[in-house]
Write an enzyme that holds these catalytic residues in place. Structure first.
Site, PDB file in Angstrom:
ATOM      1  N   ASP A 300     115.002  69.670  19.899  1.00  0.00           N
ATOM      2  CA  ASP A 300     115.167  71.084  20.180  1.00  0.00           C
ATOM      3  C   ASP A 300     114.065  71.838  19.440  1.00  0.00           C
ATOM      4  OD1 ASP A 300     116.203  73.437  21.158  1.00  0.00           O
ATOM      5  OD2 ASP A 300     118.253  73.062  20.467  1.00  0.00           O
ATOM      6  N   GLU A 500     122.582  82.157  21.146  1.00  0.00           N
ATOM      7  CA  GLU A 500     122.534  81.317  19.957  1.00  0.00           C
ATOM      8  C   GLU A 500     123.047  82.068  18.727  1.00  0.00           C
ATOM      9  OE1 GLU A 500     119.286  78.539  19.623  1.00  0.00           O
ATOM     10  OE2 GLU A 500     118.718  78.870  21.699  1.00  0.00           O
TER      11      GLU A 500
END
Length: 803
Positions: A300, A500
């Site tokens: 990621d 997020e």
């Protein structure tokens, strides 16, 4: 450099499922890969395992460094234009492809990854489906397969062949800012729906059409345990036993591997103190050996840089642990140099590099990329009519209706007769961005228009159509005011868009700052007007006051560009028959109290307001009584130090000079020896800024208990000061204060200093870290002048900066 590999905790692998590949290894493909690898230079091999973001790489770079992949992060688009036309995406895909294969065609084609997490949501005109939190409530595997197929076609139209979806998190604490990316608190629901989406995106692994021209590569993410972090903190420590990791957090990976998923993304999170990007136990011993996964593992966003002893540009331990492709959006160039040297010195064995390259090439071969045509010459490329195509829009309508959950319907208020005088209130009624949530054109979402998505339909649109056709009247008033008394109110409100960790919460209370929505609703109810609430959110929230003030209450979650389909559930036709009934059932338990953060079926204690699986139909009687309205303690926002003329959250402002410090409490005040004087002043609004006059060594000092900004740095956050200066004012003297001392900061090169009615001082947290700031223990911001002068401070915050 220390190695995380020596510190990992051994798993009891014999207790984990024993899987086999969904599709057998193709000997012809493997022979072809053998030949390719044998002829590849070290530079070409290293390039294959690195992925760069299109905002930080050019086609010329791809050619020079032999990169294996590119991505567009949440805020990246062709020419940095968020609203780039579909043709621009396809043209850029061609440019990168040509660069990767070279003039002689001998190079390995690049693949393009994107966060198409609820449709091809980065491209204007695409169909934006409900987020996973709503699709979990729909709980329809066939629907998920059809959404996957539609998304794949819309991606193929613009030349992109790889999506970073589905998210397989099993959320345990709904304060987590990524809860809406999770299908459910139920591992079984996550497993079934995740596998169905993978099949829709990639095709059936038992079919000859697997990864055919109608399909794209899917990604199972974030491996593993991202939904179980302490206090719901993104990128945090997963609190789970090995059995819970296996039985709860692994459920979606078992099912999607069996569905043939070709890539797996490592999680930012940790387990037992070890970051997943560096966990050989999970990435290699479990995933690749026990489960026999033969695709590739991608990292990621610079997640490899969070490993102990590593950085974004120097992280061999990630590859050694089992990562196959580094997602190195802006760190790729130096990373490649370090990886090359580490292979040359033996720090990274050639066999490990070859295995990573083989896995990437295997997936490229299965997709038909190796030896295949350029993106614009592939099936469906350039068929921009696929974006928002009629059947995809109808599919989105179906998904919206199936994902809404009716929680309250006192006195059988719903369905409404279409001939009523209807007052529609709330910003959510006509706000596409609010209905779509995060990951919609941009990372954080918001700011969308119908020009962005011509097929979009808001609640107001559909209510106006239905009521108009029925001979009724619709009035829209965002604040709830009216002159003509309505028969019924439909209030559409909820969470603003986020993504997020910007969505991480300290409490589930929906209203923690300012006036509650319930105040407006109570005023309408007090006038004797029935109220229907439609609540837009990425998770269950504590809304007892709003529910008490509503006669009917619908949890609509984040429905996407076709939010208007929700109105079909609220009305009857001319005969009194409902246009559509509610079928959605909660995929997450709904809290009775604002501090019921960990509220999952099977856990103790378990006392929800509405349990997992709850949902009314229009035929059900509603027995919900009056709910308590005792809110939990309000959380503090540490990322904003000063705004609207006030110090925010837990921050304090001290005025400092050589004589010491004095606290500022919203009143005119000076530092002990008068080196700093502060008073409130108007700047576009009444008293929304402070006038700061500085002489000598005077300065403002914002202080806070130590907190960690390393993850914000990873997400490209900046320290931004919004201010207005006087003529000939000296430059600002800005310093970030940490437990290790003070770091002098300079304005970010390339960013404008003036916009509209503000001047700005911007510095990226990455630049601050490079200058020596310890972002793990930030305690303050010091603002002074390089000389005597005066300025107006409007805002001080840590935030994303896009221009």
């Amino acid at each position: 450099m220390s190695s995380v590999l020596e510190e990992t905790t051994m798993l009891s692998l014999q207790d984990w499922p024993n899987l086999h590949p969904a599709r057998p290894i193709d000997s012809e493909i493997e022979a072809r890969i053998d030949t390719l690898i044998a002829g590849m230079s070290l530079a070409r091999k290293v390039g294959q395992v690195v992925q760069a973001d299109i905002s930080a790489v050019t086609p010329e770079d791809v050619a020079a460094y032999h990169l294996g992949s590119i991505l567009n992060g949440g805020n990246s688009a062709p020419d940095a234009e968020m609203r780039s036309a579909p043709a621009d995406w396809l043209a850029l895909a061609d440019a990168f492809w040509h660069a990767s294969v070279g003039e002689d065609g001998s190079g390995i084609p690049v693949i393009w990854g994107t966060d198409a997490v609820h449709g091809n949501n980065n491209v204007v005109g695409s169909t934006i489906f409900p987020h996973n939190v709503g699709l979990g409530a729909a709980n329809d595997e066939g629907l998920m397969r059809r959404i996957g197929r539609a998304t794949a076609l819309e991606m193929r139209a613009v030349g992109i062949e790889w999506t970073f979806a589905p998210t397989l998190a099993v959320t345990r604490d709904d304060r987590w800012g990524r809860t809406y990316e999770s299908y459910s608190e139920s591992p079984d629901t996550v497993a079934r729906l995740g596998a169905a989406l993978v099949t829709g995106l990639q095709g059936d692994p038992s079919s000859t059409e697997f990864l055919g021209p109608n399909n794209v590569i899917a990604t199972a993410k974030h491996f593993i345990g991202d939904g179980g972090t302490r206090d719901g903190r993104d990128q945090g420590e997963t609190e789970a036993s090995e059995a819970e990791m296996r039985d709860i957090h692994a459920a979606g990976y078992v099912s999607t591997l069996q569905a043939g998923v070709q890539s797996v993304m490592a999680s930012f999170s940790s387990w037992q103190g070890h970051k997943m990007h560096g966990s050989r136990d999970f990435l290699t011993d479990l995933l690749k050996k026990r489960w026999r996964f033969d695709g590739f593992v991608v990292g990621d966003w610079n997640g490899h840089g969070q490993l102990p002893g590593c950085s974004e540009t120097d992280a061999p331990d990630a590859l050694l642990a089992g990562l196959d492709m580094y997602m190195a959006p802006d760190s790729w160039r130096e990373l490649i140099g370090n990886l090359t040297r580490q292979v040359q010195t033996g720090r990274i064995p050639m066999a490990r590099l070859d295995d990573a390259v083989r896995r990437i090439l295997r997936v490229k071969a299965r997709l038909g990329v190796l030896g295949g045509p350029k993106p614009s010459a592939r099936a469906h490329a350039g068929e921009f009519g696929l974006l928002g195509r009629e059947d995809h829009v109808r599919l989105a309508d179906e998904a919206v209706r199936k994902s809404a959950v009716l929680l309250k319907n006192s006195g059988g208020l719903l369905p409404l007769r279409p001939g009523l005088n209807v007052l529609v209130v709330g910003e959510g009624a006509d706000d596409i961005g609010m209905a779509c949530g995060g990951w919609s054109l941009s990372w954080q979402g918001g700011g969308l228009t119908k020009q962005d998505f011509p097929h979009a339909l808001t609640m107001l649109d559909t209510i106006s159509r239905i009521v108009g056709q029925g001979g009724g009247k619709v009035t829209y008033s965002e604040d709830g005011s009216f002159s003509d008394r309505p028969d019924v109110v439909i209030a559409v409100y909820g969470e603003p868009p986020y993504a997020e960790f910007r969505g991480d919460l300290d409490t589930l209370d929906f209203s923690t700052d300012g006036e509650r929505e319930a105040v407006r609703l109570r005023r309408l109810k007090a006038a004797g007007i029935p109220v229907v609430s439609v609540f837009l959110s990425g998770r269950p929230r504590w809304v007892n006051p709003e529910m008490n003030a509503s006669d009917a209450f619908v949890a609509a979650f984040l429905p996407g560009t076709r939010a208007g389909a929700l109105a079909d559930l609220l009305f009857a036709d001319a005969t009194g028959k409902a246009l559509h009934d509610f079928t959605g059932r909660l995929a997450f338990s709904w809290p009775m109290d604002a501090d019921q953060y960990v509220l999952n079926k099977g856990g103790e204690p378990y006392a929800p307001l509405f349990p997992l699986g709850f949902g009314l139909t229009l035929q059900d009687s509603c027995t919900l009584g009056t709910l308590h309205e005792h809110a939990a303690q309000v959380g503090k926002d540490k990322l904003t130090a000063f705004d609207q003329g006030s110090v925010r959250g837990a921050w304090q402002l001290l005025l400092q000079d050589r004589g010491g410090q004095a606290p500022w409490d919203d009143a005119p005040l000076a530092s002990p020896e008068g080196g700093v004087q502060v008073r409130t002043e108007d700047h576009g609004r009444q008293e929304n800024a402070i006038r700061v006059e500085i002489e000598g060594d005077g300065s403002l000092l914002f202080v806070h208990e130590p907190f960690d900004l390393t993850r914000e740095a990873n997400a490209e956050f900046f320290l931004r000061l919004n201010y207005w200066d006087e003529p000939d004012m000296p430059d600002l003297d800005v310093r970030l204060v940490t437990a290790a001392g003070e770091t002098v900061l300079e304005h970010e090169p390339g960013l404008p200093r003036t916009l509209d009615n503000d001047q700005r001082f911007d510095v990226s947290l990455k630049r601050a870290m490079a200058a020596g700031a310890d972002l793990g223990s930030v305690t303050g911001i010091r603002i002074g002048l390089k000389g005597d002068g005066s300025f107006l401070l409007v805002r001080a915050s840590f935030r994303m900066v896009t221009g």
